[in-house]
Write a protein that holds these residues in place. Structure first.
Motif, PDB file in Angstrom:
ATOM      1  N   TYR A  69       5.349  19.551  19.717  1.00 46.87           N
ATOM      2  CA  TYR A  69       5.869  20.590  18.844  1.00 46.87           C
ATOM      3  C   TYR A  69       5.157  21.881  19.219  1.00 46.87           C
ATOM      4  O   TYR A  69       3.931  21.968  19.147  1.00 46.87           O
ATOM      5  N   VAL A  70       5.927  22.877  19.648  1.00 53.37           N
ATOM      6  CA  VAL A  70       5.369  24.148  20.112  1.00 53.37           C
ATOM      7  C   VAL A  70       5.689  25.218  19.081  1.00 53.37           C
ATOM      8  O   VAL A  70       6.846  25.394  18.698  1.00 53.37           O
ATOM      9  N   GLU A  71       4.664  25.933  18.640  1.00 54.59           N
ATOM     10  CA  GLU A  71       4.827  26.942  17.591  1.00 54.59           C
ATOM     11  C   GLU A  71       5.080  28.328  18.186  1.00 54.59           C
ATOM     12  O   GLU A  71       4.412  28.730  19.136  1.00 54.59           O
ATOM     13  N   TYR A  72       6.048  29.027  17.604  1.00 54.40           N
ATOM     14  CA  TYR A  72       6.392  30.394  18.001  1.00 54.40           C
ATOM     15  C   TYR A  72       6.449  31.282  16.762  1.00 54.40           C
ATOM     16  O   TYR A  72       6.874  30.838  15.697  1.00 54.40           O
TER      17      TYR A  72
ATOM     18  N   PRO B 181       5.360  26.668  26.991  1.00 49.17           N
ATOM     19  CA  PRO B 181       6.139  25.849  27.915  1.00 49.17           C
ATOM     20  C   PRO B 181       7.650  26.102  27.840  1.00 49.17           C
ATOM     21  O   PRO B 181       8.387  25.706  28.728  1.00 49.17           O
ATOM     22  N   LEU B 182       8.119  26.757  26.805  1.00 50.66           N
ATOM     23  CA  LEU B 182       9.553  27.034  26.651  1.00 50.66           C
ATOM     24  C   LEU B 182       9.896  28.475  27.014  1.00 50.66           C
ATOM     25  O   LEU B 182      10.982  28.962  26.691  1.00 50.66           O
ATOM     26  N   ASP B 183       8.995  29.152  27.708  1.00 50.82           N
ATOM     27  CA  ASP B 183       9.187  30.550  28.091  1.00 50.82           C
ATOM     28  C   ASP B 183      10.513  30.747  28.827  1.00 50.82           C
ATOM     29  O   ASP B 183      10.852  29.987  29.734  1.00 50.82           O
ATOM     30  N   GLY B 184      11.262  31.743  28.396  1.00 45.34           N
ATOM     31  CA  GLY B 184      12.513  32.083  29.061  1.00 45.34           C
ATOM     32  C   GLY B 184      13.720  31.304  28.575  1.00 45.34           C
ATOM     33  O   GLY B 184      14.825  31.523  29.054  1.00 45.34           O
TER      34      GLY B 184
ATOM     35  N   GLU C  82       8.839  25.915  14.870  1.00 47.72           N
ATOM     36  CA  GLU C  82       8.406  24.942  15.871  1.00 47.72           C
ATOM     37  C   GLU C  82       9.628  24.420  16.613  1.00 47.72           C
ATOM     38  O   GLU C  82      10.666  24.158  16.002  1.00 47.72           O
ATOM     39  N   PHE C  83       9.476  24.281  17.918  1.00 50.94           N
ATOM     40  CA  PHE C  83      10.514  23.697  18.753  1.00 50.94           C
ATOM     41  C   PHE C  83       9.917  22.492  19.462  1.00 50.94           C
ATOM     42  O   PHE C  83       8.725  22.478  19.772  1.00 50.94           O
ATOM     43  N   THR C  84      10.733  21.497  19.736  1.00 54.04           N
ATOM     44  CA  THR C  84      10.239  20.329  20.460  1.00 54.04           C
ATOM     45  C   THR C  84      10.321  20.570  21.963  1.00 54.04           C
ATOM     46  O   THR C  84      11.214  21.270  22.446  1.00 54.04           O
ATOM     47  N   HIS C  85       9.352  20.011  22.656  1.00 55.37           N
ATOM     48  CA  HIS C  85       9.277  20.120  24.110  1.00 55.37           C
ATOM     49  C   HIS C  85       8.977  18.729  24.656  1.00 55.37           C
ATOM     50  O   HIS C  85       7.947  18.136  24.327  1.00 55.37           O
TER      51      HIS C  85
ATOM     52  N   TYR D 225      10.830  35.538  19.957  1.00 60.32           N
ATOM     53  CA  TYR D 225       9.662  34.827  19.432  1.00 60.32           C
ATOM     54  C   TYR D 225       8.611  34.712  20.518  1.00 60.32           C
ATOM     55  O   TYR D 225       8.936  34.494  21.687  1.00 60.32           O
ATOM     56  N   GLN D 226       7.347  34.838  20.126  1.00 62.51           N
ATOM     57  CA  GLN D 226       6.211  34.736  21.042  1.00 62.51           C
ATOM     58  C   GLN D 226       5.426  33.467  20.724  1.00 62.51           C
ATOM     59  O   GLN D 226       5.172  33.165  19.556  1.00 62.51           O
ATOM     60  N   ALA D 227       5.041  32.725  21.755  1.00 64.41           N
ATOM     61  CA  ALA D 227       4.248  31.505  21.561  1.00 64.41           C
ATOM     62  C   ALA D 227       2.918  31.845  20.900  1.00 64.41           C
ATOM     63  O   ALA D 227       2.287  32.848  21.230  1.00 64.41           O
ATOM     64  N   THR D 228       2.499  31.016  19.947  1.00 62.22           N
ATOM     65  CA  THR D 228       1.218  31.230  19.265  1.00 62.22           C
ATOM     66  C   THR D 228       0.073  30.521  19.975  1.00 62.22           C
ATOM     67  O   THR D 228      -1.084  30.795  19.685  1.00 62.22           O
ATOM     68  N   GLY D 229       0.393  29.583  20.860  1.00 66.94           N
ATOM     69  CA  GLY D 229      -0.636  28.789  21.521  1.00 66.94           C
ATOM     70  C   GLY D 229      -0.883  27.463  20.836  1.00 66.94           C
ATOM     71  O   GLY D 229      -1.636  26.629  21.328  1.00 66.94           O
ATOM     72  N   THR D 230      -0.227  27.236  19.697  1.00 63.20           N
ATOM     73  CA  THR D 230      -0.394  25.973  18.973  1.00 63.20           C
ATOM     74  C   THR D 230       0.646  24.964  19.436  1.00 63.20           C
ATOM     75  O   THR D 230       1.843  25.245  19.417  1.00 63.20           O
ATOM     76  N   MET D 231       0.159  23.804  19.898  1.00 62.94           N
ATOM     77  CA  MET D 231       1.026  22.702  20.295  1.00 62.94           C
ATOM     78  C   MET D 231       0.451  21.422  19.709  1.00 62.94           C
ATOM     79  O   MET D 231      -0.728  21.145  19.859  1.00 62.94           O
ATOM     80  N   ASP D 232       1.291  20.655  19.026  1.00 61.83           N
ATOM     81  CA  ASP D 232       0.871  19.375  18.460  1.00 61.83           C
ATOM     82  C   ASP D 232       1.715  18.273  19.072  1.00 61.83           C
ATOM     83  O   ASP D 232       2.944  18.395  19.155  1.00 61.83           O
ATOM     84  N   LYS D 233       1.059  17.195  19.467  1.00 59.80           N
ATOM     85  CA  LYS D 233       1.782  16.064  20.051  1.00 59.80           C
ATOM     86  C   LYS D 233       2.360  15.203  18.924  1.00 59.80           C
ATOM     87  O   LYS D 233       1.680  14.927  17.928  1.00 59.80           O
ATOM     88  N   GLN D 234       3.600  14.772  19.110  1.00 60.33           N
ATOM     89  CA  GLN D 234       4.257  13.907  18.142  1.00 60.33           C
ATOM     90  C   GLN D 234       3.544  12.568  18.121  1.00 60.33           C
ATOM     91  O   GLN D 234       3.193  12.010  19.160  1.00 60.33           O
ATOM     92  N   ASP D 235       3.334  12.046  16.932  1.00 64.44           N
ATOM     93  CA  ASP D 235       2.723  10.717  16.783  1.00 64.44           C
ATOM     94  C   ASP D 235       3.648   9.670  17.378  1.00 64.44           C
ATOM     95  O   ASP D 235       4.870   9.718  17.164  1.00 64.44           O
ATOM     96  N   GLU D 236       3.072   8.740  18.122  1.00 64.85           N
ATOM     97  CA  GLU D 236       3.865   7.658  18.673  1.00 64.85           C
ATOM     98  C   GLU D 236       4.040   6.581  17.622  1.00 64.85           C
ATOM     99  O   GLU D 236       3.130   6.281  16.872  1.00 64.85           O
ATOM    100  N   GLU D 237       5.235   6.029  17.580  1.00 67.82           N
ATOM    101  CA  GLU D 237       5.510   4.993  16.572  1.00 67.82           C
ATOM    102  C   GLU D 237       5.569   3.630  17.193  1.00 67.82           C
ATOM    103  O   GLU D 237       5.835   3.430  18.300  1.00 67.82           O
TER     104      GLU D 237
END
Length: 66
Positions: free
Chosen positions: A39-42, A12-15, A28-31, A54-66
């Motif tokens: 959190y998007v892994e590159y 999602p952060l391509d370019g 990891e970068f936040t999106h 950096y190339q995206a690995t395809g791993t994305m984790d959603k931040q836990d809601e507080e």
């Protein structure tokens, strides 16, 4: 501390460019989306005169809601 520029490819952060504290192998970068923060892994791909790529690995984790 010197910072490095990361050029992101894929995902999602391509370019976009992001500042790095250090050019680690995997980062990891936040999106932000309407669904929340992700959190998007590159993975480091190559170094050029204009910074690290950096190339995206395809791993994305959603931040836990507080």
């Amino acid at each position: 501390m010197n910072s490095s520029l990361a050029h992101l490819h894929g995902g999602p952060l391509d370019g976009t460019d992001q500042q790095l504290g250090s050019p680690d192998e995997v980062v990891e970068f936040t999106h932000e989306t309407p669904d929340g923060t992700w959190y998007v892994e590159y993975r480091r791909d190559r170094r050029t005169d204009d910074g690290w790529h950096y190339q995206a690995t395809g791993t994305m984790d959603k931040q836990d809601e507080e």
